[in-house]
Design a protein around this motif. Structure first.
Motif, PDB file in Angstrom:
ATOM      1  N   VAL A  65       0.992  -1.142  -0.025  1.00  0.00           N
ATOM      2  CA  VAL A  65      -0.090  -0.156  -0.078  1.00  0.00           C
ATOM      3  C   VAL A  65       0.917   1.124  -0.057  1.00  0.00           C
ATOM      4  N   GLY A  66       2.026   1.243   0.879  1.00  0.00           N
ATOM      5  CA  GLY A  66       2.812   2.376   0.783  1.00  0.00           C
ATOM      6  C   GLY A  66       3.439   2.637  -0.513  1.00  0.00           C
ATOM      7  N   LEU A  67       4.007   1.488  -1.001  1.00  0.00           N
ATOM      8  CA  LEU A  67       4.608   1.599  -2.388  1.00  0.00           C
ATOM      9  C   LEU A  67       3.483   2.079  -3.465  1.00  0.00           C
ATOM     10  N   ILE A  68       2.558   1.746  -3.361  1.00  0.00           N
ATOM     11  CA  ILE A  68       1.362   2.019  -4.459  1.00  0.00           C
ATOM     12  C   ILE A  68       1.264   3.542  -4.205  1.00  0.00           C
ATOM     13  N   TYR A  69       0.949   3.943  -2.944  1.00  0.00           N
ATOM     14  CA  TYR A  69       0.705   5.466  -2.739  1.00  0.00           C
ATOM     15  C   TYR A  69       1.887   6.333  -3.184  1.00  0.00           C
ATOM     16  N   ALA A  70       3.134   5.696  -2.906  1.00  0.00           N
ATOM     17  CA  ALA A  70       4.243   6.694  -3.455  1.00  0.00           C
ATOM     18  C   ALA A  70       4.396   6.608  -4.812  1.00  0.00           C
ATOM     19  N   HIS A  71       4.067   5.624  -5.708  1.00  0.00           N
ATOM     20  CA  HIS A  71       4.313   5.601  -7.164  1.00  0.00           C
ATOM     21  C   HIS A  71       2.945   6.440  -7.890  1.00  0.00           C
ATOM     22  N   PHE A  72       1.709   6.093  -7.411  1.00  0.00           N
ATOM     23  CA  PHE A  72       0.544   6.715  -8.207  1.00  0.00           C
ATOM     24  C   PHE A  72       0.137   8.124  -7.586  1.00  0.00           C
ATOM     25  N   VAL A  73       0.295   8.633  -6.072  1.00  0.00           N
ATOM     26  CA  VAL A  73      -0.070   9.601  -5.646  1.00  0.00           C
ATOM     27  C   VAL A  73       0.865  10.637  -5.446  1.00  0.00           C
ATOM     28  N   SER A 115       5.155  10.976  -5.274  1.00  0.00           N
ATOM     29  CA  SER A 115       6.405  10.230  -5.844  1.00  0.00           C
ATOM     30  C   SER A 115       7.454  10.954  -5.043  1.00  0.00           C
ATOM     31  N   ASP A 116       7.439  11.636  -3.666  1.00  0.00           N
ATOM     32  CA  ASP A 116       8.465  12.418  -3.112  1.00  0.00           C
ATOM     33  C   ASP A 116       9.088  11.460  -2.088  1.00  0.00           C
ATOM     34  N   TRP A 117      10.030  11.821  -1.517  1.00  0.00           N
ATOM     35  CA  TRP A 117      10.868  10.957  -0.607  1.00  0.00           C
ATOM     36  C   TRP A 117      10.066  10.747   0.596  1.00  0.00           C
ATOM     37  N   LEU A 118       9.232  11.772   0.968  1.00  0.00           N
ATOM     38  CA  LEU A 118       8.545  11.816   2.421  1.00  0.00           C
ATOM     39  C   LEU A 118       7.575  10.672   2.387  1.00  0.00           C
ATOM     40  N   SER A 119       6.963  10.346   1.145  1.00  0.00           N
ATOM     41  CA  SER A 119       5.820   9.286   1.087  1.00  0.00           C
ATOM     42  C   SER A 119       6.572   8.041   1.216  1.00  0.00           C
ATOM     43  N   LEU A 120       7.711   7.806   0.803  1.00  0.00           N
ATOM     44  CA  LEU A 120       8.523   6.515   1.010  1.00  0.00           C
ATOM     45  C   LEU A 120       8.876   6.351   2.472  1.00  0.00           C
TER      46      LEU A 120
END
Length: 74
Positions: free
Chosen positions: A31-39, A41-46
């Motif tokens: 879920v975290g990687l999908i959010y970081a990829h599609f919503v 894509s900054d380093w804070l999301s990862l």
């Protein structure tokens, strides 16, 4: 809690807890990687996804340990 109720002995409970912990960690990671990829894509999301994985893993490990220690030997 359902694992502790359904397990007949400690090895079975250990297997159930490991399976549950693995599935929780994989779901939070995906879920975290999908959010970081599609919503976003900054380093804070990862970074937040990594913190969520550690939080879920820690909480699950503590809960599993408590369940294992409280389970009576059969």
């Amino acid at each position: 809690m359902l694992n502790a109720i359904c397990a007949k002995n400690r090895p079975m409970l250990l297997f159930f807890n490991a399976n549950t912990l693995l599935s929780m960690l994989l779901s939070v990671t995906i879920v975290g990687l999908i959010y970081a990829h599609f919503v976003s894509s900054d380093w804070l999301s990862l970074y937040l996804a990594m913190i969520a994985v550690w939080a879920v893993g820690g909480t699950g490990a503590v809960g599993s340990t408590i369940a294992l220690l409280s389970k009576k030997r059969n």
